[in-house]
Write an enzyme that holds these catalytic residues in place. Structure first.
Site, PDB file in Angstrom:
ATOM      1  N   THR A 162      46.998  38.096  28.981  1.00 29.06           N
ATOM      2  CA  THR A 162      47.898  37.260  28.186  1.00 29.06           C
ATOM      3  C   THR A 162      48.600  36.204  29.047  1.00 29.06           C
ATOM      4  O   THR A 162      48.986  36.472  30.173  1.00 29.06           O
ATOM      5  CB  THR A 162      48.938  38.144  27.486  1.00 29.06           C
ATOM      6  OG1 THR A 162      48.244  39.055  26.650  1.00 29.06           O
ATOM      7  CG2 THR A 162      49.904  37.329  26.649  1.00 29.06           C
ATOM      8  N   PRO A 167      51.537  32.743  28.857  1.00 34.68           N
ATOM      9  CA  PRO A 167      52.623  32.229  28.022  1.00 34.68           C
ATOM     10  C   PRO A 167      52.083  31.437  26.830  1.00 34.68           C
ATOM     11  O   PRO A 167      52.636  31.506  25.743  1.00 34.68           O
ATOM     12  CB  PRO A 167      53.403  31.323  28.987  1.00 34.68           C
ATOM     13  CG  PRO A 167      53.150  31.916  30.341  1.00 34.68           C
ATOM     14  CD  PRO A 167      51.756  32.463  30.292  1.00 34.68           C
ATOM     15  N   GLU A 194      47.930  44.709  22.824  1.00 33.85           N
ATOM     16  CA  GLU A 194      46.472  44.908  22.778  1.00 33.85           C
ATOM     17  C   GLU A 194      45.890  44.512  21.429  1.00 33.85           C
ATOM     18  O   GLU A 194      45.087  45.213  20.830  1.00 33.85           O
ATOM     19  CB  GLU A 194      46.102  46.368  23.130  1.00 33.85           C
ATOM     20  CG  GLU A 194      46.562  46.684  24.554  1.00 33.85           C
ATOM     21  CD  GLU A 194      45.712  47.715  25.247  1.00 33.85           C
ATOM     22  OE1 GLU A 194      44.507  47.805  24.961  1.00 33.85           O
ATOM     23  OE2 GLU A 194      46.257  48.419  26.110  1.00 33.85           O
TER      24      GLU A 194
END
Lengths: 256, 383
Positions: free
Chosen positions: B126, B128, B366
């Site tokens: 992941t 920003p 997730e």
């Protein structure tokens, strides 16, 4: 140094016990079974002695097939071998008969020390240890919180009313474990996998040339009486409350 | 059909439950309160064998099946979400990609310590600006001679900045096939590498006893051989990793729901109002009945997905369903569990308050619930 630990499988201490339809046994349908916690102290102590002195740790259990799980748990903790005397009728059998059966299974293993719990948390009889020592013709060291193994002898401690009794005996000996002896280890995950491959021998009563006929038989089991609701004492002032309390204790509870 | 667990799975459940209740439960509230990751409970979990559960013994793992792993996560989550997160992320995201895609050399170098719980590894996906749209990663890696030069940042990365964190697997853009399809690859970066910093994130609502980091890469150079598997396979590796990771989030949902339900049942049986236990009022009894039913349904769905994985069958759909359902079941369960506790449920002194907060991650991490529905919708041919 070879050490045998005798294991009983008992209902998990959080299980709500219900009495079966026959009024003599407990209903086993929803029970989770675990190794008797006092026997766990025995397994732990055996493993610690083995680490210091070498030799083998063999766990022995008697009862229905489900006892295998408790034996495998002991193997997962680190014991080397297991013996199960498999018989469906052994759970709840007379402790003397159980001790005789265990003695017959333990004797050929020629142990230096036999550990077991001082009592099982289900029936609380506390008889198997002393009886086993008698049948094996070994010294009996009961309710033990410390064990020191010497050359051909063992020194143990037993708490008695704020004092400590120090006992010494020659080996081989039977030692029954009390809470405080040690903090049992967890069966590690690698241990659980290794336990799958360790030997577990299954014997029948016929193999031992014995039956389970005991001297005592359970005639009836009854649950403890349900607790009655508490009583609230009423009154406007402290004096009145105390007077009403005294009256209730004297006239209703009849304790003063 | 056989719904019976194997003897090993049964012993495992009892062992992990016992461990969780004695070693983790007494510390969970304080660690949550202080927002602190505990090296002590981490070491104890490592000693028990909770890391590398499905990794073969050759690399120091336990060689267990997936369902055993899921049972372990479930039992930890039953007492604390943060510790379950450390275990789930450690196994699925840290160890998983290294084990499945790493070279022999990489595996032998990192896995033994990771499987022993002596070290942790993060999975940097992941960013920003790239959450559900993970393909839109802006972190780049450019080959310069024998080194990859990485620039960019990652966010919400579990286990990456503890004192024992050893490194991260980072998904980077290593080129582009065309306008819309960047070439994504996973690269290993060890902690301590110049130009790489893992900074601990604070102020979390949930999982406060677990470690979460922001990762910064500034002209960070790593050897060319730090590529995980093949160049350009990053997106595929990420999807597979998340499929398996979803099962462990599902396990956190089932275990967390179970824990909150047990707290609620015990409280409702003890709490007296109008002269009787509140559990005996039908409105509350029915809530508890619904909780028990939904938890059981979520568990069966999850175990089915694990069984499919263990049997090497396709499990993507079941994993998405199991994760989605279990996390939403836990949402409903914690909501009613706090309700049953009344005012006390709002107090930190009562563990149910922590379960209420910890649940919220499960519908977000997730793959959000929305993304799970998208995955399922695609797999049933609706889209």
């Amino acid at each position: 140094m070879n050490i045998v630990v005798c294991i009983k499988q008992v209902p998990d201490t959080e299980t709500q016990i219900k009495i079966a339809g026959d009024g003599k046994t407990i209903a086993t349908d929803d029970i989770k079974w675990v190794m008797n916690p006092y026997d766990e102290f025995g397994v732990e102590e055996a493993l610690r002695i083995q680490k210091a002195k070498g030799g083998e740790v063999i766990v022995v259990g008697a009862g229905p097939k489900r006892v295998t799980e408790s034996l495998r748990t002991a193997l997962a903790m680190g014991a080397d071998k297991a013996v199960l005397i498999e018989d469906d009728g052994l759970y709840g059998a007379d402790p003397l008969a159980v001790a005789k059966i265990l003695a017959a299974a333990v004797k050929p293993l020629s142990p230096d020390i036999v550990f077991l719990g001082m009592r099982a948390v289900d029936d609380d009889a506390g008889l198997v240890g002393p009886a086993l020592a008698e049948f094996l013709d070994m010294p009996n060291l009961s309710v033990v919180t410390k064990v020191e193994v010497g050359e051909g002898s063992v020194t143990v401690q037993r708490p008695v009313e704020g004092q400590t009794l120090v006992l010494e005996a020659s080996l081989p000996a039977v030692i029954s474990a009390q809470k405080g002896l040690n903090e049992p280890r967890y069966a590690s995950l690698p241990g659980i996998m290794k336990a799958k491959k360790k030997p577990l021998e299954v014997k029948t009563l016929a193999d031992l040339g014995l039956d389970k006929a005991g001297k005592a038989e359970i005639a009836a089991l009854t649950p403890p009486p349900a607790r009655a609701a508490g009583k609230t004492i009423s009154g406007e002032t402290a004096q009145e409350l105390a007077a009403n309390l005294a009256k209730a204790l004297r006239e209703e509870a009849k304790v003063i | 059909m056989d719904f019976e667990l194997s003897m090993e799975q049964d012993i495992l459940r009892k062992t992990v439950r016992d461990f969780a209740e004695k070693e983790i439960a007494p510390k969970a509230r304080e660690l949550d309160e202080k927002e602190q990751f505990s090296l002590q409970t981490m070491a104890a979990m490592g000693d028990l064998g909770l890391f590398g559960m499905v990794v073969s013994e050759e690399y120091g793992g336990q060689g267990m099946d997936y369902i055993s792993y899921i049972i372990a996560v479930e039992e930890i989550a039953r007492v604390d979400g943060s510790h379950a997160a450390t275990v789930a992320a450690g196994n699925s995201l840290g160890i998983g990609p290294l084990y499945y895609y790493g070279s022999e050399e990489q595996k032998h170098k990192y896995l033994p310590d990771l499987c022993a719980g002596k070290a942790l590894w993060g999975f940097g996906l992941t960013e920003p600006g790239a959450g559900s749209d993970a393909g839109g990663s802006a972190t780049t890696a450019v080959l310069d001679g024998n080194e990859w030069v990485i620039n960019g940042s990652k966010i919400f990365i579990t286990n990456a900045s503890t004192p024992i964190s050893r490194g991260v697997t980072v998904m980077c853009k290593t080129g582009s096939r065309d306008e819309k399809r960047p070439e994504l690859s996973c690269i290993l970066v060890e902690n301590g590498t110049k130009g790489f910093e893992a900074r601990e994130m604070h102020g979390k609502m949930m999982w406060r006893g677990s470690n979460t980091s922001e990762l910064y890469f500034e002209d960070c150079r790593v050897p060319k051989d730090n590529m995980l598997g093949l160049r350009g396979k990053g997106f595929h590796q990420m999807l597979e990793t998340l499929d398996a990771g979803r099962l462990s989030i599902g396990a956190m949902g089932v275990g967390g729901a179970q824990g909150a339900y047990e707290l609620a049942l015990r409280y409702a049986k003890e709490r007296q109002q109008f002269g009787r236990p509140i559990s005996t009022f039908q409105v509350n009894a029915f809530k508890l009945a619904d909780m028990a039913m939904e938890i059981e349904a979520a568990r069966l769905l999850l175990y089915q997905a694990c069984w499919q994985k263990d049997q090497h069958k396709s499990f993507s759909k079941s994993a998405a369903m199991g994760k989605l359902y279990a996390s939403e079941v836990m949402g409903r369960v914690v909501n009613e569990a706090v309700q049953l506790h009344g005012g006390y449920g709002l107090m930190k002194e009562y563990n149910v308050e922590r379960f209420y907060r910890d649940q919220k991650l499960l519908t977000i991490g997730e793959g959000t619930s929305e993304i799970q529905r998208l995955v399922i919708a695609r797999l049933i041919g609706a889209i």
